[in-house]
Design an enzyme around this catalytic site. Structure first.
Site, PDB file in Angstrom:
ATOM      1  CB  CYS A 192     -15.566 137.183 -19.160  1.00 31.54           C
ATOM      2  SG  CYS A 192     -16.975 138.039 -18.446  1.00 31.54           S
ATOM      3  CG  ASP A 217      15.501 108.337 -27.667  1.00 33.96           C
ATOM      4  OD1 ASP A 217      15.786 108.254 -26.469  1.00 33.96           O
ATOM      5  OD2 ASP A 217      14.579 107.694 -28.213  1.00 33.96           O
TER       6      ASP A 217
END
Length: 500
Positions: free
Chosen positions: A26, A431
């Site tokens: 599971c 940037d």
């Protein structure tokens, strides 16, 4: 143990729990009654649980868990091998092909995967084929022989045996269970649900993809991001729409054997295997980032389905507006891309690969000479294999290869590392958008000082970049309206270098 007892969904895909008394495995969040600790066995992969003789739980469907974030966080040989297996390399080229891509012997690869994953490359690829088979069984009306072929099985018998062994149901029984209350999809169309770990912030993810969409290759239509896909055996068209607890994915493929690869690349595009809780918890430790994270938790890094395509687009988009970058890329696609049919929308071409782009006439690129030379050099390096941006690439080696090319500075290299290579720690301190956000937030604004400050954000600096970019007002930060069509994505406000 505690994750299983508390049914913590954050750990789905990290590991699998097998129960010796029932013979099933599971996901940690299985809604069933937790087993007694002495009856639990833990496995790092579904393949390892299957190899140990356990079958998948019919209730929690562990095979449909999100992928482990480990393979997107690491750059060692095991992580690179797992990314290549997910991309279908073992099914196409065998274990020897996988080893060649990684630069190791087959014995070394098998030994390392078995030691860490509990299963070798063949077992891992078999588990992936089983999941692909289940998708085709449950979402199509194809004859089972076609499903077997599409899932990559060598024979119908091997397909039948694997499905029964893994799911404890025959293929026909699986289809009958799935058909109850569900309307069949149109022929040739596969409708899937792509799971993710919550939370997920769709705004910047889909906003970025829509705002930077290349005409003819990508579009925003009826609340979904759509694009063409170049795949190993053919091509496809995908539509991706954010829903409450999954991403709705509609795929049309020319060759069903490309299904698992297409799913892997779509998950990569949307960064669906990320662990947002771990990312957000670390970034919240910075008092400047904490309010941003609390405002929109679960930000993902918008990535790509084709690293070579993104690299070319990143160079085309240096120091120009979003609209100009889209125009340049659209012209390349129209001139050199393979034409495709798209009855459901406005997509017309695949973005051309490096071999097709190697035929272009540089004089036809309406770019400054330095950027034109950079584009041509990158295309030549990709075509010759001198730059490797594939699924199994080494991030640092790829950076070095890119940096050696003319016209590719730190911003371009780190942008490619962040969005094409998938490095979660890629960072662009120079940037423009990052620097503006840093200054407004009171963070160090010079690249060197911001880099030093960002050490506390490692290894999740690419996610910190998403939060910094989000402080600006640009279409990439907002998901388009659901009713907007592809025409609405054709206009873009000028952007800084941060928005390619």
């Amino acid at each position: 143990m505690r994750a299983v007892q508390s049914k913590d969904a954050r750990f789905d895909g990290w590991f699998f729990t097998a129960v010796v008394t029932t013979g099933i495995y599971c996901r940690p969040s299985c809604p069933g009654v937790p087993p007694k600790p002495e009856n639990m066995r833990f496995y790092p992969t579904a393949a390892a649980a299957q190899q140990a003789g356990f079958r998948a739980c019919k209730r929690c469907r562990p095979d449909a868990s999100p992928g482990s974030p480990r393979w997107n966080e690491r750059a060692d040989v095991v992580a690179r091998a797992m990314r290549l297996i997910a991309d279908g390399v073992v099914d196409r080229d065998g274990v020897s092909g996988l080893a060649t891509r990684l630069g190791y012997s087959t014995r070394q690869i098998e030994r390392q995967l078995l030691a860490e994953m509990g299963a070798g490359p063949l077992a891992l690829a078999r588990a992936q084929r089983a999941q692909t088979a289940r998708i085709l069984i449950e979402t199509s009306s194809l004859p089972m022989s076609d499903v077997a072929h599409g899932a990559g099985f060598g024979s119908v018998r091997a397909f039948n045996d694997t499905v029964r062994e893994v799911f404890a149901l025959t293929p026909s029984e699986l289809r009958a269970r799935a058909a109850r209350g569900h309307q069949a999809a149109a022929p040739g169309v596969l409708s899937l649900r792509l799971p993710f770990r919550a939370p997920l912030c769709p705004g910047n993810l889909f906003g970025h993809l829509a705002a930077t969409a290349v005409p003819g290759v990508e579009e925003w239509r009826n609340g979904a991001y759509r694009r063409t896909l170049r795949l190993p055996r053919g091509h496809g068209v995908v539509a991706l729409r954010p829903e409450h607890d999954h991403i709705a994915c509609v795929l049309t493929l020319t060759d069903l054997r490309d299904l698992s690869t297409a799913i892997t690349r779509c998950r990569q595009l949307l960064d669906l295997d990320a662990d947002p809780v771990a990312v957000d918890d670390l970034l919240r430790r910075d008092p400047v980032l904490a309010p941003l994270v609390d405002k929109e938790p679960g930000r993902r890094v918008p990535r790509t389905v084709d690293a070579g395509e993104f690299a070319v687009r990143a160079v085309l988009g240096q120091q120009v507006s979003t609209a100009a970058a889209r125009t340049h890329a659209g012209r390349l696609a129209a001139a050199y891309g393979q034409a495709v049919a798209d009855p459901g929308g406005g997509l017309t071409h695949l973005f051309p690969d490096s071999a097709a782009l190697a035929e272009l006439d540089p004089a036809g690129l309406a770019l400054p000479r330095a950027r034109r030379d950079a584009v041509v050099s990158l295309i030549a390096a990709l075509a010759a294999g001198d730059v490797d941006l594939g699924a199994g690439n080494d991030w640092q080696r790829a950076r070095a290869q890119l940096s050696a090319l003319p016209g590719l500075g730190p911003w371009t290299v780190e942008t490619i590392a962040m969005r094409a290579l998938g490095d979660p720690d890629a960072f662009v301190p120079g940037d423009l958008g990052v620097r503006v956000a840093a200054r407004e937030l009171g963070l160090p604004a010079t690249p060197a000082a911001l880099s030093r400050h960002s050490a506390a954000w490692r290894p999740w600096r690419a996610y910190a970049v998403q939060h910094l970019w989000a402080t600006g007002d640009h279409p990439v930060n907002h998901m388009p309206e659901a009713h907007a069509d592809h025409e609405s994505t054709k206009a873009g406000r000028p952007a800084g270098r941060n928005l390619r």
